[in-house]
Design a protein around this motif. Structure first.
Motif, PDB file in Angstrom:
ATOM      1  N   THR A 570      22.049  26.642  -0.676  1.00 26.41           N
ATOM      2  CA  THR A 570      22.314  25.447  -1.484  1.00 26.41           C
ATOM      3  C   THR A 570      22.310  25.790  -2.964  1.00 26.41           C
ATOM      4  N   ILE A 586      23.091  22.253   2.224  1.00 30.37           N
ATOM      5  CA  ILE A 586      23.618  23.167   3.232  1.00 30.37           C
ATOM      6  C   ILE A 586      22.558  23.373   4.300  1.00 30.37           C
ATOM      7  N   PHE A 610      27.523  26.977   7.603  1.00 33.10           N
ATOM      8  CA  PHE A 610      27.043  25.710   7.067  1.00 33.10           C
ATOM      9  C   PHE A 610      28.116  24.661   7.264  1.00 33.10           C
TER      10      PHE A 610
END
Length: 610
Positions: A570, A586, A610
């Motif tokens: 992320t 994510i 993801f």
């Protein structure tokens, strides 16, 4: 010899980053027994850990070896010395921790680029900046508090002292103390770790641009005004206006905005400056607390903390009101007397033309702990209980268990199991039952979870966070019948597939497993024992449940991999989860400690999915 603050911060930053990498990186490494590895790999470095983990960096054509001093089943290992291979001397030598972290970030960047994840390519520099900034900030905090262990870990600490004790931050985040937007000189007053205090900045605002709502006997504006008048009784406020408090950081930002300057020129807003009661920051930074006040206040601040810019959104203001009203009507809290919701029952803001949020948004949060702590201490977030201590110190959990064991004349192992059972009963089980019975899942991570441990054992659980409500669409009709105002907040309802992904991470990965890790790492009781107990309780729950909770528990018990919020990815992708669709970070999958895994499979690589 006592370690320097810089060394302690470097070590703590390394733990946070490496554990994130091991879970989320393209190469989670190969586990080897230290004795076996040393036989084949010459090194002058004394390795005391039982295991090492070998990281192969394909893009860099190099290897790192990490000493593992404590290997955790639930996924947070204690990492010792990092080594690199020196071809000149044909030996493995120590490598600087910061260099290892920088190299691994570059490895992820190059790997993402080669695999075609274009979005990653331009943001690894942002991750590096945040990593360094987090490390420097942590160093500052440790330097200021390194001799303050009594307040940091004592079982007799007050609630606010525990809130200000999180020197290392998020246990599974690569940049746990990233505070972008807060200048170095501002930390002294506004960072909870430095235990500063401050007055709020007030504005007098024309009622014609005020927006407020409350389910209390008082309006939000009345609560604020009465609080201010107690310390400033001679303050003259026009009947056509009211006062709005802001965090000083937010006030500085607001006064620079053109639309605020226009409202000031038009006579709609007047800056009154700092005044009123003295507050101090809780662990979230933007929620402030005063021992003398009945309410906590939650502000927007122009600071990026971990993944996100921390601002109150318009829908969150309404969510707090609606959910407080809903919980007052549901029988759940009466049935489960040890489970509590810290309400956000009122809000106040300024509505200005063309602005969905003006920046003045303030949430008024109930403060049940304030009244209770006038009589006893011992309220602490799970994060404060489970955090790693400073070197040579004992964690708050260790001290709780040790104190009980001495008082009861029992072993720490037996007390630990009883403590964990009580924790499960007041914190974990009610959260699952709430989801099963009413379709309400809470973002119950360790910082949002407060325990009453004033008598040593967990007696009550308090949940806080109006951004963390997930309502199942399967229960929508029943919930809207109970609380019709939910019809105006459709954004609170989610598909159960998404809810269970998030609930898995927040309740198990973030909260429960942090407690299990702490017990194991402190040598109080083995992680396996607590996992066995948890698994037994989940099996018993699975038989009792009838709604979505049954499906959720079944997933936890039987799926080989569980959903995990990938904070490293992320950050690498520079995702502000609070500003994305569905506030989505994510997520990836990691091994489920409830499902036995063969030793050979435990070292399989994770992919950047993801």
């Amino acid at each position: 010899m006592e370690e320097s603050a810089k060394t302690v911060a470097e070590h703590a930053s390394f733990q946070a980053f490496i554990n994130s990498y091991l879970r989320e990186g393209g190469n989670c490494g190969r586990w080897i027994r230290s004795k076996e590895w040393i036989k084949e790999n010459p090194t002058a470095v004394n390795l005391t850990g039982i295991n090492v983990i070998e990281l192969v960096l394909i893009e860099h054509s190099k290897k790192f070896v990490l000493e593992i001093k404590y290997r955790s089943i639930v996924g947070r290992h204690l990492v010792g010395v990092p080594l690199k291979y020196c071809s000149t001397t044909n030996q493995w030598v120590r490598e600087d921790r910061l260099i290892v972290m920088m190299t691994l970030i570059q490895e992820l960047h190059l790997l993402a680029k080669r695999k075609g994840y274009i979005g990653f390519v331009t943001h690894y520099d942002e991750l590096i900046v945040r990593l360094i900034e987090s490390y420097h900030t942590m160093t500052n905090y440790i330097e200021s508090r390194i001799c303050d262990s009594e307040k940091l870990y004592s079982v007799n600490s007050t609630f606010i002292e525990t809130e200000q004790s999180l020197l290392f931050g998020h246990w599974l985040h690569p940049t746990p103390k990233s505070r972008q937007g807060m200048a170095s000189w501002q930390h002294k007053n506004y960072a909870p770790e430095l235990a500063g205090s401050f007055q709020l900045h007030y504005f007098e605002v024309s009622r014609e641009v005020i927006e407020e709502e409350s389910i209390l006997n008082q309006k939000a504006s009345e609560i604020v005004t009465q609080s201010l008048l107690r310390t400033n009784p001679n303050l003259d406020i026009s009947k056509e206006s009211c006062v709005i408090p802001t965090h000083p950081l937010q006030a500085q930002w607001l006064l620079q905005q053109d639309y605020v300057k226009e409202a000031i020129d038009a006579g709609q807003i007047k800056s009154l400056g700092t005044m009123g009661p003295v507050y101090t920051a809780t662990s979230s930074i933007r929620t402030v607390y005063s021992f003398e006040e009945d309410w906590m206040l939650k502000f927007s601040i122009p600071v990026k903390i971990t993944n996100s810019l921390r601002v109150n959104k318009q829908h969150e203001l309404k969510a707090g009101i609606v959910m407080a009203s809903l919980f007052r009507k549901l029988p759940f809290l009466q049935k489960h007397s040890t489970f509590h919701i810290i309400e956000d029952p009122a809000y106040l803001t300024v509505h200005l033309p063309g602005r969905k949020e003006s920046g003045f948004e303030i949430i008024i949060r109930s403060n049940p702990i304030c009244e209770k702590e006038k009589h006893k201490r011992g309220f602490s977030s799970v994060a404060a209980i489970a955090q790693d201590p400073l070197p040579t110190k004992k964690s708050r959990l260790f001290q709780l268990i040790e104190t009980i064991a001495l008082a009861e004349g029992r072993t720490v192992k037996s007390v630990s199991l009883d403590w964990f059972k009580k924790y499960w009963n007041c914190a974990i089980e009610p959260l699952i039952l709430l989801y099963d019975e009413h379709g309400i899942a809470l973002e119950a991570h360790q910082q949002n979870s407060v325990l009453d441990v004033s008598n040593g054992y967990p007696e009550s659980y308090y949940y806080r966070d109006n951004q963390g409500y997930y309502l199942s669409k399967d229960y929508e009709q029943a919930l809207c019948f109970t609380e019709p105002t939910l019809l105006h907040t459709p954004e609170l309802f989610y598909e159960d597939s998404l809810i269970q992904e998030r609930f898995t991470y927040y309740l198990f990965m973030n909260q429960l497993f942090s407690v299990i890790y702490r017990f194991g790492a402190d040598g109080l009781i083995r992680e396996e024992k607590l996992l066995q107990y948890s698994k037994l309780q989940l099996r018993l729950l699975e038989k009792r449940l009838h709604g979505q909770g049954k499906r959720f528990v079944s997933t936890i018990l039987h799926q080989k991999k569980l959903s995990y919020k990938a904070n490293l990815l992320t950050r690498l992708h520079d995702v502000d989860e609070l500003s994305t669709a569905l506030e989505q970070a994510i997520y990836t999958k990691v091994e489920n400690p409830f499902v036995p895994v063969k030793e050979g499979e435990r070292a399989k690589n994770l992919s950047l999915t993801f």
